[in-house]
Design a protein around this motif. Structure first.
Motif: not given
Length: 301
Positions: A40, A44, A118, A92
């Motif tokens: 993640e 992101s 994130q 994300a």
């Protein structure tokens, strides 16, 4: 066009760097840590840096770079497709992670870890992109550095209208995501990329069409023109309400909250072949009549 070529090279560099990060985390970290944190974070980070550079091209390109909106939308579609193909299962997007939690596909601890990753990924992406802009490799970056301290809000409508726009974008995006999430990537990735491009084209003039709370914090929360609570209503509450409405419409319920289907009646999986049953019943009638006649013709004692 030299500035556009530099930006395209920047996109390739960001995707390649994040791919290396995913490969290293998959090799070195436990599966749970890789899935909830590293994956993640990388997704992101990649999404934030790409969107900031793309937004810069969208804002400055038409008058400072000599290219129009069609070029930016084409880049947006291609980048969305690359993100969908390279994210390795990461979302994300906090609303997508919350959707997985409501669908009983993720635990509370895993969802909280994803949200933290994130936030960290978008924050790091914002800082690295600002550093990259400070090098002023192109005239577009030079202009961006001049206007960055006085950026204006992306909300160009009344607050209720803006929240409705972001909620509607999230609603349509999550409906498509729920429909295609079990499909083959060859169909899922272009469908989601086309959806993002369409929503950006139609809703961009009103709110920027972000419908991603983590990404909104990096792109517009620091800009003047609206208060922090205004941004919360438009870019957090709006997409969250849109996600809940899409989930309720698609599923008929929210599994994490209640099991009863509120919108659709539950039909049995097994259907009785009525025609065959009727034929059998009608075919049995003559046999019953013959048996009755035979029993009546037998002599009684």
């Amino acid at each position: 066009m030299d500035g556009l070529n530099v930006s395209i090279g920047f996109f390739f560099l960001v995707v390649g760097l994040c791919q290396v990060l995913r490969w290293l985390s998959k090799r070195l970290l436990p599966p749970g840590t890789h899935g909830c944190l590293a994956r993640e974070f990388a997704g992101s980070f990649q999404l934030c840096m790409s969107c900031l550079e793309l937004r810069m091209l969208m804002d400055i390109g038409p008058w400072g770079g000599g290219f129009g909106l069609d070029v930016v939308l084409t880049l947006l579609f291609l980048l969305s497709a690359v993100h969908g193909a390279s994210f390795d299962g990461a979302s994300a997007n906090p609303t997508v992670s919350l959707q997985e939690f409501l669908l009983l596909e993720s635990s509370l601890a895993a969802t909280a870890a994803k949200l933290l990753a994130q936030g960290a990924g978008t924050g790091t992406g914002w800082a690295v992109t600002r550093l990259y802009w400070s090098w002023e490799l192109t005239q577009l970056h030079f202009i961006q550095n001049l206007i960055a301290p006085e950026c204006s809000s992306s909300i160009r409508a009344s607050l209720p209208h803006a929240a409705l726009v972001e909620g509607s974008c999230s609603f349509l995006f999550h409906l498509v995501l729920l429909k295609v999430r079990q499909s083959h990537p060859l169909g899922r990735v272009p469908a989601l990329a086309a959806t993002v491009t369409f929503l950006t084209y139609t809703a961009g003039p009103f709110t920027g069409a972000i419908f991603n709370p983590a990404l909104a914090m990096a792109t517009t929360f620091h800009c003047s023109g609206n208060s922090f609570w205004d941004y919360i209503q438009v870019y957090w509450l709006g997409p969250l309400a849109g996600m809940l409405a899409a989930l309720l419409l698609f599923q008929g319920n929210i599994p994490r909250l209640f099991q009863k289907n509120l919108l659709y009646s539950q039909k049995s999986k097994y259907k009785v072949p009525k025609a065959k049953v009727t034929a059998q019943v009608e075919g049995d009638k003559p046999q019953r009549k013959r048996k009755a006649a035979k029993s009546n013709s037998e002599p009684r004692a």
